[in-house]
Design a protein around this motif. Structure first.
Motif, PDB file in Angstrom:
ATOM      1  N   MET A   1     130.281  27.183  45.461  1.00  0.00           N
ATOM      2  CA  MET A   1     131.148  28.419  45.945  1.00  0.00           C
ATOM      3  C   MET A   1     130.537  29.189  47.230  1.00  0.00           C
ATOM      4  O   MET A   1     129.376  29.460  46.852  1.00  0.00           O
ATOM      5  N   ARG A   2     130.953  29.081  48.159  1.00  0.00           N
ATOM      6  CA  ARG A   2     130.548  29.728  49.529  1.00  0.00           C
ATOM      7  C   ARG A   2     131.267  31.114  49.611  1.00  0.00           C
ATOM      8  O   ARG A   2     132.335  31.266  49.723  1.00  0.00           O
ATOM      9  N   TRP A   3     130.361  32.014  49.748  1.00  0.00           N
ATOM     10  CA  TRP A   3     130.970  33.356  50.198  1.00  0.00           C
ATOM     11  C   TRP A   3     130.755  33.461  51.658  1.00  0.00           C
ATOM     12  O   TRP A   3     130.082  33.108  52.390  1.00  0.00           O
ATOM     13  N   SER A   4     131.887  33.979  52.221  1.00  0.00           N
ATOM     14  CA  SER A   4     131.892  34.208  53.698  1.00  0.00           C
ATOM     15  C   SER A   4     132.425  35.599  54.174  1.00  0.00           C
ATOM     16  O   SER A   4     133.250  36.195  53.538  1.00  0.00           O
ATOM     17  N   ALA A   5     131.783  36.339  55.173  1.00  0.00           N
ATOM     18  CA  ALA A   5     132.184  37.512  55.649  1.00  0.00           C
ATOM     19  C   ALA A   5     131.999  37.551  57.283  1.00  0.00           C
ATOM     20  O   ALA A   5     131.201  36.982  57.780  1.00  0.00           O
ATOM     21  N   ASP A   6     133.326  38.083  57.740  1.00  0.00           N
ATOM     22  CA  ASP A   6     133.305  38.329  59.066  1.00  0.00           C
ATOM     23  C   ASP A   6     133.318  39.961  59.214  1.00  0.00           C
ATOM     24  O   ASP A   6     134.121  40.733  59.087  1.00  0.00           O
ATOM     25  N   ILE A   7     132.326  40.439  59.795  1.00  0.00           N
ATOM     26  CA  ILE A   7     132.033  41.761  59.905  1.00  0.00           C
ATOM     27  C   ILE A   7     132.210  42.205  61.414  1.00  0.00           C
ATOM     28  O   ILE A   7     131.609  41.914  62.429  1.00  0.00           O
ATOM     29  N   GLY A   8     133.255  43.106  61.710  1.00  0.00           N
ATOM     30  CA  GLY A   8     133.573  43.707  63.072  1.00  0.00           C
ATOM     31  C   GLY A   8     133.215  44.973  62.849  1.00  0.00           C
ATOM     32  O   GLY A   8     132.706  45.689  61.979  1.00  0.00           O
ATOM     33  N   GLY A   9     133.343  45.860  64.169  1.00  0.00           N
ATOM     34  CA  GLY A   9     132.961  47.140  64.405  1.00  0.00           C
ATOM     35  C   GLY A   9     134.014  47.959  63.481  1.00  0.00           C
ATOM     36  O   GLY A   9     133.661  49.160  63.078  1.00  0.00           O
ATOM     37  N   THR A  10     135.330  47.439  63.232  1.00  0.00           N
ATOM     38  CA  THR A  10     136.125  48.410  62.524  1.00  0.00           C
ATOM     39  C   THR A  10     136.818  48.014  60.985  1.00  0.00           C
ATOM     40  O   THR A  10     137.237  48.683  60.235  1.00  0.00           O
ATOM     41  N   LYS A  11     136.484  46.708  60.789  1.00  0.00           N
ATOM     42  CA  LYS A  11     136.866  46.197  59.691  1.00  0.00           C
ATOM     43  C   LYS A  11     136.014  45.070  59.052  1.00  0.00           C
ATOM     44  O   LYS A  11     135.218  44.280  60.192  1.00  0.00           O
ATOM     45  N   ALA A  12     135.791  44.743  57.959  1.00  0.00           N
ATOM     46  CA  ALA A  12     135.119  43.471  57.337  1.00  0.00           C
ATOM     47  C   ALA A  12     136.106  42.600  56.572  1.00  0.00           C
ATOM     48  O   ALA A  12     136.753  43.176  55.808  1.00  0.00           O
ATOM     49  N   ARG A  13     136.050  41.283  56.879  1.00  0.00           N
ATOM     50  CA  ARG A  13     136.952  40.303  56.042  1.00  0.00           C
ATOM     51  C   ARG A  13     136.042  39.403  55.346  1.00  0.00           C
ATOM     52  O   ARG A  13     135.126  38.751  55.866  1.00  0.00           O
ATOM     53  N   LEU A  14     136.488  39.361  54.105  1.00  0.00           N
ATOM     54  CA  LEU A  14     135.630  38.409  53.249  1.00  0.00           C
ATOM     55  C   LEU A  14     136.634  37.490  52.322  1.00  0.00           C
ATOM     56  O   LEU A  14     137.557  37.683  52.223  1.00  0.00           O
ATOM     57  N   ALA A  15     135.855  36.193  51.922  1.00  0.00           N
ATOM     58  CA  ALA A  15     136.513  35.444  51.424  1.00  0.00           C
ATOM     59  C   ALA A  15     135.551  34.404  50.874  1.00  0.00           C
ATOM     60  O   ALA A  15     134.455  34.306  50.894  1.00  0.00           O
ATOM     61  N   LEU A  16     136.352  33.551  49.786  1.00  0.00           N
ATOM     62  CA  LEU A  16     135.579  32.596  49.242  1.00  0.00           C
ATOM     63  C   LEU A  16     135.934  31.079  49.778  1.00  0.00           C
ATOM     64  O   LEU A  16     137.168  31.015  50.094  1.00  0.00           O
ATOM     65  N   CYS A  17     135.229  30.152  49.888  1.00  0.00           N
ATOM     66  CA  CYS A  17     135.427  29.130  50.249  1.00  0.00           C
ATOM     67  C   CYS A  17     134.914  27.716  49.876  1.00  0.00           C
ATOM     68  O   CYS A  17     133.688  27.904  49.097  1.00  0.00           O
ATOM     69  N   GLY A  18     135.196  26.636  49.844  1.00  0.00           N
ATOM     70  CA  GLY A  18     134.490  25.546  49.310  1.00  0.00           C
ATOM     71  C   GLY A  18     135.033  24.186  49.980  1.00  0.00           C
ATOM     72  O   GLY A  18     136.120  24.180  50.300  1.00  0.00           O
ATOM     73  N   ASN A  19     134.409  22.901  49.968  1.00  0.00           N
ATOM     74  CA  ASN A  19     134.775  21.680  50.576  1.00  0.00           C
ATOM     75  C   ASN A  19     135.451  22.074  52.059  1.00  0.00           C
ATOM     76  O   ASN A  19     136.279  21.295  52.281  1.00  0.00           O
ATOM     77  N   GLY A  20     134.942  22.767  52.683  1.00  0.00           N
ATOM     78  CA  GLY A  20     135.356  23.028  53.968  1.00  0.00           C
ATOM     79  C   GLY A  20     136.612  23.988  54.452  1.00  0.00           C
ATOM     80  O   GLY A  20     136.933  23.970  55.350  1.00  0.00           O
ATOM     81  N   GLU A  21     137.030  24.517  53.206  1.00  0.00           N
ATOM     82  CA  GLU A  21     138.227  25.232  53.119  1.00  0.00           C
ATOM     83  C   GLU A  21     138.184  26.773  52.623  1.00  0.00           C
ATOM     84  O   GLU A  21     137.308  26.846  51.695  1.00  0.00           O
ATOM     85  N   ILE A  22     138.614  27.607  53.270  1.00  0.00           N
ATOM     86  CA  ILE A  22     138.759  29.119  52.919  1.00  0.00           C
ATOM     87  C   ILE A  22     139.764  29.181  51.845  1.00  0.00           C
ATOM     88  O   ILE A  22     141.221  28.335  52.232  1.00  0.00           O
ATOM     89  N   PHE A  23     139.893  29.806  50.748  1.00  0.00           N
ATOM     90  CA  PHE A  23     140.651  29.782  49.688  1.00  0.00           C
ATOM     91  C   PHE A  23     141.452  30.909  49.953  1.00  0.00           C
ATOM     92  O   PHE A  23     140.987  32.306  49.893  1.00  0.00           O
ATOM     93  N   PRO A  24     142.757  30.965  50.507  1.00  0.00           N
ATOM     94  CA  PRO A  24     143.523  32.145  51.177  1.00  0.00           C
ATOM     95  C   PRO A  24     143.767  33.341  50.205  1.00  0.00           C
ATOM     96  O   PRO A  24     143.792  34.408  50.561  1.00  0.00           O
ATOM     97  N   GLN A  25     143.872  32.873  48.937  1.00  0.00           N
ATOM     98  CA  GLN A  25     144.174  33.963  47.925  1.00  0.00           C
ATOM     99  C   GLN A  25     143.127  34.951  47.661  1.00  0.00           C
ATOM    100  O   GLN A  25     142.963  35.779  47.039  1.00  0.00           O
ATOM    101  N   THR A  26     141.835  34.522  48.246  1.00  0.00           N
ATOM    102  CA  THR A  26     140.302  35.229  47.913  1.00  0.00           C
ATOM    103  C   THR A  26     140.178  36.259  49.184  1.00  0.00           C
ATOM    104  O   THR A  26     139.345  36.920  49.310  1.00  0.00           O
TER     105      THR A  26
END
Length: 79
Positions: A1-26
């Motif tokens: 399971m890969r944890w991913s984070a996109d950190i910007g100046g106003t918000k952070a988006r986090l998700a779990l992903c695997g097999n090259g895909e982001i799991f939308p529900q996460t």
């Protein structure tokens, strides 16, 4: 399971992903203001996902990284 984070100046988006895909529900968004530290944001996110086991962590930031610290745009120094 890969944890991913996109950190910007106003918000952070986090998700779990695997097999090259982001799991939308996460996908979750968190505000980046009021002195919130990424460690706390990540902890809250992982609690909401029942603390999944990690194999990798990917972090993208919008600002430069210097001395192991990301400098985010749109953030006051006292924020």
């Amino acid at each position: 399971m890969r944890w991913s984070a996109d950190i910007g100046g106003t918000k952070a988006r986090l998700a779990l992903c695997g097999n090259g895909e982001i799991f939308p529900q996460t996908v979750r968004c968190f505000a980046n203001h009021g002195g919130v530290h990424f460690r706390d944001t990540l902890g809250a996110y992982l609690e909401s996902q029942s603390r999944p086991r990690r194999t990798d962590l990917i972090i993208a930031v919008t600002g430069p990284v210097r001395d192991d610290h990301a400098l985010l745009p749109k953030r006051k120094l006292d924020d």
